[in-house]
Design a protein around this motif. Structure first.
Motif, PDB file in Angstrom:
ATOM      1  N   GLY A  53      42.374  40.354  40.434  1.00  0.00           N
ATOM      2  CA  GLY A  53      43.807  39.804  40.016  1.00  0.00           C
ATOM      3  C   GLY A  53      44.445  40.167  41.065  1.00  0.00           C
ATOM      4  N   LEU A  54      44.269  40.713  42.362  1.00  0.00           N
ATOM      5  CA  LEU A  54      45.031  41.080  43.338  1.00  0.00           C
ATOM      6  C   LEU A  54      45.303  40.019  44.376  1.00  0.00           C
ATOM      7  N   ASP A  55      44.080  38.881  44.365  1.00  0.00           N
ATOM      8  CA  ASP A  55      44.441  37.614  44.645  1.00  0.00           C
ATOM      9  C   ASP A  55      44.224  36.467  43.786  1.00  0.00           C
ATOM     10  N   GLU A  56      44.865  35.450  43.780  1.00  0.00           N
ATOM     11  CA  GLU A  56      44.737  34.304  42.764  1.00  0.00           C
ATOM     12  C   GLU A  56      44.095  33.329  43.631  1.00  0.00           C
ATOM     13  N   PRO A  57      42.749  32.634  43.028  1.00  0.00           N
ATOM     14  CA  PRO A  57      42.358  31.529  43.625  1.00  0.00           C
ATOM     15  C   PRO A  57      43.288  30.296  43.603  1.00  0.00           C
ATOM     16  N   ASP A  58      43.232  29.471  44.509  1.00  0.00           N
ATOM     17  CA  ASP A  58      43.860  28.318  44.574  1.00  0.00           C
ATOM     18  C   ASP A  58      43.459  27.346  43.420  1.00  0.00           C
ATOM     19  N   THR A  59      41.976  27.192  43.302  1.00  0.00           N
ATOM     20  CA  THR A  59      41.742  26.494  42.249  1.00  0.00           C
ATOM     21  C   THR A  59      40.451  27.499  41.692  1.00  0.00           C
ATOM     22  N   GLY A  60      39.991  26.911  40.539  1.00  0.00           N
ATOM     23  CA  GLY A  60      38.656  27.533  39.586  1.00  0.00           C
ATOM     24  C   GLY A  60      39.359  28.605  38.727  1.00  0.00           C
ATOM     25  N   SER A  61      38.267  29.178  38.008  1.00  0.00           N
ATOM     26  CA  SER A  61      38.601  29.987  36.793  1.00  0.00           C
ATOM     27  C   SER A  61      37.677  31.295  36.953  1.00  0.00           C
ATOM     28  N   ILE A  62      38.414  32.320  36.410  1.00  0.00           N
ATOM     29  CA  ILE A  62      37.718  33.653  36.289  1.00  0.00           C
ATOM     30  C   ILE A  62      37.714  34.122  34.807  1.00  0.00           C
ATOM     31  N   THR A  63      36.680  34.614  34.274  1.00  0.00           N
ATOM     32  CA  THR A  63      36.733  35.088  33.126  1.00  0.00           C
ATOM     33  C   THR A  63      35.899  36.660  32.989  1.00  0.00           C
ATOM     34  N   ILE A  64      36.402  37.574  32.148  1.00  0.00           N
ATOM     35  CA  ILE A  64      35.897  38.637  32.116  1.00  0.00           C
ATOM     36  C   ILE A  64      35.564  38.885  30.535  1.00  0.00           C
ATOM     37  N   ASN A  65      34.201  39.171  30.246  1.00  0.00           N
ATOM     38  CA  ASN A  65      33.699  39.394  28.778  1.00  0.00           C
ATOM     39  C   ASN A  65      34.332  37.979  28.266  1.00  0.00           C
ATOM     40  N   GLY A  66      34.351  37.031  28.780  1.00  0.00           N
ATOM     41  CA  GLY A  66      34.526  35.492  28.007  1.00  0.00           C
ATOM     42  C   GLY A  66      36.160  35.606  27.895  1.00  0.00           C
ATOM     43  N   ARG A  67      36.882  36.194  28.438  1.00  0.00           N
ATOM     44  CA  ARG A  67      38.197  35.888  28.335  1.00  0.00           C
ATOM     45  C   ARG A  67      38.724  35.729  29.371  1.00  0.00           C
ATOM     46  N   ASP A  68      39.307  34.429  29.566  1.00  0.00           N
ATOM     47  CA  ASP A  68      40.034  33.804  30.756  1.00  0.00           C
ATOM     48  C   ASP A  68      41.247  34.618  31.347  1.00  0.00           C
ATOM     49  N   VAL A  69      40.815  35.216  32.566  1.00  0.00           N
ATOM     50  CA  VAL A  69      41.948  36.100  33.252  1.00  0.00           C
ATOM     51  C   VAL A  69      42.477  35.644  34.489  1.00  0.00           C
ATOM     52  N   THR A  70      42.073  34.377  34.909  1.00  0.00           N
ATOM     53  CA  THR A  70      42.649  33.888  36.027  1.00  0.00           C
ATOM     54  C   THR A  70      43.870  33.944  36.142  1.00  0.00           C
ATOM     55  N   ARG A  71      44.904  33.773  35.401  1.00  0.00           N
ATOM     56  CA  ARG A  71      46.236  33.896  35.678  1.00  0.00           C
ATOM     57  C   ARG A  71      46.885  35.278  34.832  1.00  0.00           C
ATOM     58  N   ILE A  72      46.128  36.312  34.583  1.00  0.00           N
ATOM     59  CA  ILE A  72      46.499  37.626  34.163  1.00  0.00           C
ATOM     60  C   ILE A  72      46.692  38.578  35.039  1.00  0.00           C
ATOM     61  N   PRO A  73      47.439  39.569  35.068  1.00  0.00           N
ATOM     62  CA  PRO A  73      47.675  40.484  35.987  1.00  0.00           C
ATOM     63  C   PRO A  73      46.444  41.489  36.163  1.00  0.00           C
ATOM     64  N   PRO A  74      46.540  42.096  37.292  1.00  0.00           N
ATOM     65  CA  PRO A  74      45.484  43.141  37.390  1.00  0.00           C
ATOM     66  C   PRO A  74      45.595  44.200  36.125  1.00  0.00           C
ATOM     67  N   GLN A  75      46.629  44.815  35.787  1.00  0.00           N
ATOM     68  CA  GLN A  75      46.673  45.921  34.897  1.00  0.00           C
ATOM     69  C   GLN A  75      46.334  45.435  33.535  1.00  0.00           C
ATOM     70  N   LYS A  76      46.287  44.120  33.126  1.00  0.00           N
ATOM     71  CA  LYS A  76      45.674  43.866  31.886  1.00  0.00           C
ATOM     72  C   LYS A  76      44.305  43.076  31.848  1.00  0.00           C
ATOM     73  N   ARG A  77      43.712  43.308  32.967  1.00  0.00           N
ATOM     74  CA  ARG A  77      42.275  42.679  33.051  1.00  0.00           C
ATOM     75  C   ARG A  77      41.026  43.600  32.486  1.00  0.00           C
ATOM     76  N   GLY A  78      41.474  44.851  32.400  1.00  0.00           N
ATOM     77  CA  GLY A  78      40.442  45.925  31.900  1.00  0.00           C
ATOM     78  C   GLY A  78      39.335  46.428  33.018  1.00  0.00           C
ATOM     79  N   ILE A  79      40.125  46.292  34.321  1.00  0.00           N
ATOM     80  CA  ILE A  79      39.045  46.849  35.556  1.00  0.00           C
ATOM     81  C   ILE A  79      39.512  48.170  35.762  1.00  0.00           C
ATOM     82  N   GLY A  80      38.648  48.884  36.501  1.00  0.00           N
ATOM     83  CA  GLY A  80      38.731  50.154  37.418  1.00  0.00           C
ATOM     84  C   GLY A  80      38.436  49.528  38.710  1.00  0.00           C
ATOM     85  N   PHE A  81      39.353  50.009  39.786  1.00  0.00           N
ATOM     86  CA  PHE A  81      39.208  49.536  41.182  1.00  0.00           C
ATOM     87  C   PHE A  81      39.279  50.725  41.992  1.00  0.00           C
ATOM     88  N   VAL A  82      38.326  50.911  42.920  1.00  0.00           N
ATOM     89  CA  VAL A  82      37.798  51.647  43.954  1.00  0.00           C
ATOM     90  C   VAL A  82      38.014  51.233  45.275  1.00  0.00           C
TER      91      VAL A  82
END
Length: 347
Positions: A53-82
């Motif tokens: 969620g740090l970059d937003e694709p111009d087109t296309g979709s991203i889902t995490i565990n079946g939930r569309d997170v394409t327009r959801i901010p990073p802190q609400k995606r349930g991710i850990g980042f290193v």
């Protein structure tokens, strides 16, 4: 939980005239450790940042565990980042660095203490709770960063070249440790790296990217032994062009006469023998690199043989030898400029 923890469909991303992602379709199975591998500018970090969620694709979709997170901010995606650089809070102890995300989420103090202590034990930092980041080695700081990312129990863990700033020995040790850690915690993990050995060592699956496209996805064995094209083969290790045929240097046998022994598992397609001249011999620990020139077309190529074989053959620069490919990886399309067949010996 869905079979695929992460699904990217039709992702495109451009920066001016530069295409970072070119209609990318990509999935990460639940519980896997998948490496994104490619050269600089291939799109691997852009793809990871899009998942985060740090970059937003111009087109296309991203889902995490079946939930569309394409327009959801990073802190609400349930991710850990290193990241490659540890981004530690210098004024906080190891314990407080790891606990930071839990405190933000207002977890009970007892729960935080138990979670942090357990994680520090898992990452090998038990006893370091009260130290500060500047009192840790680079490898220890990166372990702390991984513990901090895992503390919030992320759905997926995203690693952007986490060992890139470390020296070779520490990097080797940490990638072995990362594989053991993954087998312990089983969190779905995506690792960005440009280090082929790292990807082959730690990953269940490797996605090879080039110019914004995914060239091939498969197990380490699949992408190494059955490359989709010449780019994948070349990027996943050293290659030699033996009279127009791409082969691995360690799959070239060197002998002193045309009647060199044939191994039981050699294929008929790889039975051709070629005369060559040794240009240089380089001892690389337990292996020896033999740099040669083909007598067929005058082109240079390299063979990699064991030190024992080199000593038994008593090879020296200037010697005339005979070589044959014991294995030729199948490559689709026109990547191989000639079929794997016997090559006539020049006089």
């Amino acid at each position: 939980m869905t079979e695929n923890a992460i699904s990217v469909v039709g992702a495109n991303k451009r920066y001016g005239s530069f295409t970072a992602l070119d209609n990318v379709d990509f999935v990460v199975p639940t519980g896997s450790l998948t490496a994104l591998l490619g050269p600089s500018g291939s799109g691997k970090s852009t793809l990871l940042r899009a998942i985060a969620g740090l970059d937003e694709p111009d087109t296309g979709s991203i889902t995490i565990n079946g939930r569309d997170v394409t327009r959801i901010p990073p802190q609400k995606r349930g991710i850990g980042f290193v990241f490659q650089h540890y981004a530690a809070f210098k004024h906080l102890s190891v314990r407080d660095n790891v606990a930071f995300g839990l405190k933000i989420r207002k977890k009970p103090k007892a729960e935080i203490k138990e979670r942090v202590d357990n994680l520090l034990e898992v990452v090998g930092l038990a006893g370091f709770q009260n130290r500060y980041p500047n009192q840790l080695s680079g490898g220890q700081r990166q372990r702390m960063a991984l513990a901090r990312a895992l503390a919030v129990d992320p759905e997926v863990l995203l690693l952007d070249e986490p060992f890139g700033a470390l020296d070779a020995k520490v990097r080797d040790d940490l990638r072995t440790w990362l594989r053991r850690l993954h087998d312990t915690v089983h969190v779905t993990t995506v690792l960005v790296t440009h280090d082929q050995a790292e990807a082959l060592d730690v990953a269940d699956r490797i996605a090879v990217l080039n110019k914004g496209r995914v060239e091939q996805v498969g197990s380490p064995t699949e992408v190494y032994d059955q490359p989709a094209n010449a780019f994948v083969m070349s990027f996943l290790g050293t290659v030699s062009s033996l009279n127009g045929i791409l082969v691995r240097p360690h799959d070239i046998r060197v002998g002193l006469n045309p009647d060199m022994a044939v191994a039981v598992d050699d294929s008929a397609e790889a039975a051709g023998v070629t005369k060559a001249t040794i240009d240089r011999i380089v001892v690389l620990g337990f292996e020896v690199r033999v740099e040669l020139t083909s007598a067929v077309n005058g082109a240079p190529f390299t063979a990699q043989i064991t030190r024992g074989d080199a000593e038994a053959l008593n090879l020296a620069a200037g010697d005339t030898v005979y070589v044959r490919a014991t294995r030729v990886p199948p490559i689709a399309g026109d990547a191989q400029t000639a079929p794997a067949q016997a090559v006539s010996l020049p006089s």
